[in-house]
Each structure stands twice: as C-alpha cells, then as structure tokens.
Scaffold this active site. Structure first.
Site, PDB file in Angstrom:
ATOM      1  N   GLU A   1      -8.611   0.366  -3.357  1.00 28.72           N
ATOM      2  CA  GLU A   1      -9.547   0.310  -2.217  1.00 28.72           C
ATOM      3  C   GLU A   1     -10.531   1.455  -2.362  1.00 28.72           C
ATOM      4  OE1 GLU A   1      -7.562   0.557   1.524  1.00 28.72           O
ATOM      5  OE2 GLU A   1      -6.346  -1.198   1.125  1.00 28.72           O
TER       6      GLU A   1
ATOM      7  N   THR B   1      -7.169   5.763  10.138  1.00 22.29           N
ATOM      8  CA  THR B   1      -6.998   4.776   9.067  1.00 22.29           C
ATOM      9  C   THR B   1      -8.263   3.912   9.056  1.00 22.29           C
ATOM     10  OG1 THR B   1      -5.584   2.974   8.258  1.00 22.29           O
ATOM     11  CG2 THR B   1      -5.688   3.254  10.643  1.00 22.29           C
ATOM     12  N   THR B   2      -8.306   2.879   8.186  1.00 26.11           N
ATOM     13  CA  THR B   2      -9.507   2.033   8.111  1.00 26.11           C
ATOM     14  C   THR B   2      -9.602   1.208   9.395  1.00 26.11           C
ATOM     15  OG1 THR B   2      -8.931   1.900   5.779  1.00 26.11           O
ATOM     16  CG2 THR B   2     -10.781   0.562   6.516  1.00 26.11           C
TER      17      THR B   2
ATOM     18  N   ARG C   1      -7.328  12.433   1.271  1.00 25.66           N
ATOM     19  CA  ARG C   1      -6.223  12.853   2.153  1.00 25.66           C
ATOM     20  C   ARG C   1      -4.855  12.374   1.659  1.00 25.66           C
ATOM     21  NH1 ARG C   1      -7.316   9.367   7.597  1.00 25.66           N
ATOM     22  NH2 ARG C   1      -9.308  10.412   7.474  1.00 25.66           N
ATOM     23  N   HIS C   2      -4.840  11.309   0.885  1.00 27.60           N
ATOM     24  CA  HIS C   2      -3.532  10.910   0.320  1.00 27.60           C
ATOM     25  C   HIS C   2      -3.637  10.721  -1.199  1.00 27.60           C
ATOM     26  CE1 HIS C   2      -5.382   7.116   1.440  1.00 27.60           C
ATOM     27  NE2 HIS C   2      -5.036   7.206   2.705  1.00 27.60           N
TER      28      HIS C   2
ATOM     29  N   ASP D   1      -0.209   4.493  -0.160  1.00 30.93           N
ATOM     30  CA  ASP D   1      -0.935   5.726   0.191  1.00 30.93           C
ATOM     31  C   ASP D   1      -0.036   6.770   0.847  1.00 30.93           C
ATOM     32  OD1 ASP D   1      -3.264   4.576  -0.708  1.00 30.93           O
ATOM     33  OD2 ASP D   1      -4.024   4.071   1.291  1.00 30.93           O
ATOM     34  N   HIS D   2       0.878   6.280   1.699  1.00 35.85           N
ATOM     35  CA  HIS D   2       1.669   7.238   2.481  1.00 35.85           C
ATOM     36  C   HIS D   2       2.767   7.932   1.678  1.00 35.85           C
ATOM     37  CE1 HIS D   2      -0.760   6.668   5.858  1.00 35.85           C
ATOM     38  NE2 HIS D   2      -0.579   5.365   5.849  1.00 35.85           N
TER      39      HIS D   2
ATOM     40  N   HIS E   1      -3.642  -4.894   7.546  1.00 33.76           N
ATOM     41  CA  HIS E   1      -3.798  -3.802   8.507  1.00 33.76           C
ATOM     42  C   HIS E   1      -2.898  -3.954   9.724  1.00 33.76           C
ATOM     43  CE1 HIS E   1      -5.358  -0.330  10.498  1.00 33.76           C
ATOM     44  NE2 HIS E   1      -5.887  -0.007   9.337  1.00 33.76           N
ATOM     45  N   GLY E   2      -2.062  -2.966   9.895  1.00 33.51           N
ATOM     46  CA  GLY E   2      -1.201  -2.901  11.074  1.00 33.51           C
ATOM     47  C   GLY E   2      -0.079  -3.926  11.081  1.00 33.51           C
TER      48      GLY E   2
ATOM     49  N   ARG F   1       3.651  18.877   1.310  1.00 34.14           N
ATOM     50  CA  ARG F   1       4.270  20.063   0.729  1.00 34.14           C
ATOM     51  C   ARG F   1       3.449  20.630  -0.435  1.00 34.14           C
ATOM     52  NH1 ARG F   1       9.589  21.582   2.129  1.00 34.14           N
ATOM     53  NH2 ARG F   1       9.617  21.196   4.355  1.00 34.14           N
TER      54      ARG F   1
ATOM     55  N   HIS G   1      -5.696   3.656  -1.994  1.00 33.66           N
ATOM     56  CA  HIS G   1      -7.037   3.891  -1.464  1.00 33.66           C
ATOM     57  C   HIS G   1      -7.460   5.311  -1.836  1.00 33.66           C
ATOM     58  CE1 HIS G   1      -9.738   3.908   2.427  1.00 33.66           C
ATOM     59  NE2 HIS G   1     -10.423   4.197   1.337  1.00 33.66           N
TER      60      HIS G   1
ATOM     61  N   GLY H   1       1.112  -1.615   4.303  1.00 27.95           N
ATOM     62  CA  GLY H   1       1.427  -0.256   3.872  1.00 27.95           C
ATOM     63  C   GLY H   1       2.319   0.507   4.818  1.00 27.95           C
ATOM     64  N   HIS H   2       1.737   1.019   5.889  1.00 27.94           N
ATOM     65  CA  HIS H   2       2.412   1.966   6.762  1.00 27.94           C
ATOM     66  C   HIS H   2       3.795   1.491   7.219  1.00 27.94           C
ATOM     67  CE1 HIS H   2       3.076   4.325  10.463  1.00 27.94           C
ATOM     68  NE2 HIS H   2       2.526   5.287   9.750  1.00 27.94           N
TER      69      HIS H   2
ATOM     70  N   GLU I   1     -10.673  -9.812   2.619  1.00 27.43           N
ATOM     71  CA  GLU I   1      -9.429  -9.404   3.269  1.00 27.43           C
ATOM     72  C   GLU I   1      -9.759  -9.272   4.745  1.00 27.43           C
ATOM     73  OE1 GLU I   1      -6.881  -6.531   1.450  1.00 27.43           O
ATOM     74  OE2 GLU I   1      -6.123  -5.844   3.371  1.00 27.43           O
TER      75      GLU I   1
ATOM     76  N   ASN J   1       0.855  -1.192   0.000  1.00 32.84           N
ATOM     77  CA  ASN J   1       0.000   0.000   0.000  1.00 32.84           C
ATOM     78  C   ASN J   1       0.895   1.247   0.000  1.00 32.84           C
ATOM     79  OD1 ASN J   1      -1.439   2.271   1.087  1.00 32.84           O
ATOM     80  ND2 ASN J   1      -3.090   0.886   1.646  1.00 32.84           N
TER      81      ASN J   1
ATOM     82  N   ARG K   1      -9.644   7.822  -1.042  1.00 32.42           N
ATOM     83  CA  ARG K   1     -10.606   8.164   0.014  1.00 32.42           C
ATOM     84  C   ARG K   1     -11.511   9.306  -0.428  1.00 32.42           C
ATOM     85  NH1 ARG K   1      -9.487   6.508   5.491  1.00 32.42           N
ATOM     86  NH2 ARG K   1     -10.987   8.123   5.975  1.00 32.42           N
TER      87      ARG K   1
HETATM   88  N1  PXP Z   1      -5.666  -3.426   3.738  1.00 34.97           N
HETATM   89  C1  PXP Z   1      -6.673  -2.530   3.789  1.00 34.97           C
HETATM   90  C2  PXP Z   1      -7.998  -2.948   3.275  1.00 34.97           C
HETATM   91  C3  PXP Z   1      -6.463  -1.219   4.295  1.00 34.97           C
HETATM   92  O1  PXP Z   1      -7.484  -0.350   4.341  1.00 34.97           O
HETATM   93  C4  PXP Z   1      -5.176  -0.878   4.745  1.00 34.97           C
HETATM   94  C5  PXP Z   1      -4.928   0.512   5.271  1.00 34.97           C
HETATM   95  O2  PXP Z   1      -5.159   1.451   4.305  1.00 34.97           O
HETATM   96  C6  PXP Z   1      -4.157  -1.828   4.641  1.00 34.97           C
HETATM   97  C7  PXP Z   1      -4.431  -3.105   4.168  1.00 34.97           C
HETATM   98  C8  PXP Z   1      -2.746  -1.504   5.039  1.00 34.97           C
HETATM   99  O3  PXP Z   1      -2.693  -1.243   6.396  1.00 34.97           O
HETATM  100  P1  PXP Z   1      -1.329  -0.713   7.026  1.00 34.97           P
HETATM  101  O4  PXP Z   1      -1.047   0.603   6.370  1.00 34.97           O
HETATM  102  O5  PXP Z   1      -1.633  -0.588   8.463  1.00 34.97           O
HETATM  103  O6  PXP Z   1      -0.278  -1.730   6.698  1.00 34.97           O
END
Ligand code: PXP
Length: 238
Positions: free
Chosen positions: A70, A100-101, A49-50, A9-10, A192-193, A18, A43, A214-215, A151, A7, A45
C-alpha cells in the site's frame, strides 16, 4: 475461492515500540503465508510509523511471499515501490494526523496523477488496486484511470455493525458498487475495520474476490495464535 490478504503493519508497530528488531515483519510475512493467507499487505507510510524501507526490501525480495504494497501518491514512496517490485500495489490516501487510513482516495482530485502512477506499475506487470469509498462515481473513475482492481473501504459498515446500528443501507451501497465494478471489468477487494462478524456479512457478496484484514487478525492472534485466526477467517470468507 475468495482470497485472504493479511496486513502485518502492526507487527512492525510492536517492534518499533521498543526500537528493536523483534517481532520481525519478515517472519510474520512468511508465517502468514505458511498458515494459508493468499498475500501479505504492508503499508509504507510517509511517516514510517510501522513498516520501514528495510522491511519492504526484505519482504519483496522473498519471492515466495505474494506482497501487496500500500502506498500514497507521494513521489518518493512511489520510487521505492517501483524499485522493490511487489506483486500488487494498492493506492491509498494518507494524512499525517490519521490513526489509520480513514477514507478512500479522492479520485476526482488526483485523477491524472493516479492514471500516470497506474501506467508505471502496469509496465512492470504489477497488479494495481485503488482504495475507494463505496460510491458508484468512484468505481467508474477507477475504471477510467485503468486500475485492475478496487478495494472498497469497509470502515463505515464495520463501525455500524460493531455499534449495533442499522447497516443495510451501507451494505446495499457496497453491493451495488461490487456488481457495477465486476460488470465493467474491475476485480473487487474489501478491507478496513473487518472482524469475524463484518467479514461474514460481506462474504455474502460474491463479487468480492479478496479481503484485506489487519488490526483484528493481529490483535486476535495474541490470544489464539496467527495460525488459528487465519484458518478461521478463511472458513468465514470462502
Ligand atoms: N486495506 C487497506 C487499503 C488499508 O489501508 C488497511 C489499513 O491499513 C486495511 C485494508 C486493513 O485494515 P484493518 O487493519 O482495519 O483490518
């Protein structure tokens, strides 16, 4: 072989800080695939935001990048998704105030809408996934609405592991959902996480075919580089 989706997004979060064009999510998407990831997750959104509309257009246009988009159930976002034809779609809940989600989609509330949306993507031959909490009822509902994949939201187990709290109960719940999902013909993803430790623990569940992270990957890449981190995760999840 278990797949890794990254992911990005970040990357857009940093760019937007910036109000400029750097770092470019398209460059990140190409790099992630070059370094061995199987797909790129973005994603779009409602609050933008990203990832922004133009990122979706540019990334989906590049047919060398397998894109997992997403989206929430919002009609405007849905139209953009259908127009840009990503390879995969993942339906997620969205709430303006969340960081976040924070949980899975409420399939009991939105069953009919989700069913209609999935049908629209199926007609376009786009693989559909639903982000759900690890509950048996949700797994059965995902099958009812004819999703291709689920998922499983791994936020709860990730927090327990990170806080060094007992997590076996949650792990068993996830495992049970994975076995059931596979049995009724749903492909299983998790996300996630996730970090090194949580991914390693979950990678023991053989029914999980794809991890979306992602993060942690983007954060760790600041110190060790995207290429090294992707390689490391691939070794962990295979
Ligand atoms: N999967 C889904 C469906 C998500 O919404 C997210 C967060 O955007 C992730 C995976 C990735 O989560 P993380 O950024 O915490 O790794």
């Amino acid at each position: 072989m278990t797949r890794l989706g990254v992911n990005i997004d970040h990357i857009a979060t940093i760019r937007n800080a910036r109000g400029s064009t750097h770092p470019d999510p398209l460059v990140a998407a190409k790099s992630v695939i070059k370094f061995g990831a199987n797909s790129v997750t973005i994603h779009l959104r409602e609050d933008r935001r990203h990832i922004r509309d133009n990122d979706v257009i540019k990334i989906c246009k590049n047919k060398k990048i397998p894109v997992n988009l997403e989206i929430s159930l919002n009609n405007r976002i849905l139209k953009i998704a259908l127009k840009n034809k990503p390879n995969f779609i993942c339906l997620v809940p969205e709430n303006r105030k969340e960081i976040t989600t924070e949980g899975g989609l409420n399939l009991f509330k939105y069953k009919n809408k989700v069913k209609q949306i999935i049908l629209k993507f199926k007609i376009k031959k786009i693989r559909t996934s639903i982000f759900i909490d690890p509950n048996v009822k949700d797994v059965l509902m995902a099958s009812d609405v004819k999703a291709d994949c689920i998922e499983l939201h791994t936020g709860k187990i990730s927090n327990l592991i990170k806080q060094k709290k007992p997590y076996v109960h949650e792990l068993k719940k996830i495992k049970k959902c994975c076995i059931l999902a596979k049995k009724i013909g749903l492909e299983v993803h998790a996300g996630h996480g996730l970090d090194y430790k949580t991914s390693k623990i979950l990678s023991k569940i053989k029914e999980i075919e794809e991890f979306n992270i992602g993060h942690f990957i983007i954060g760790e890449s600041i110190f060790y580089g995207l290429k090294n981190i992707i390689k490391k995760f691939k070794r962990i999840i295979y």
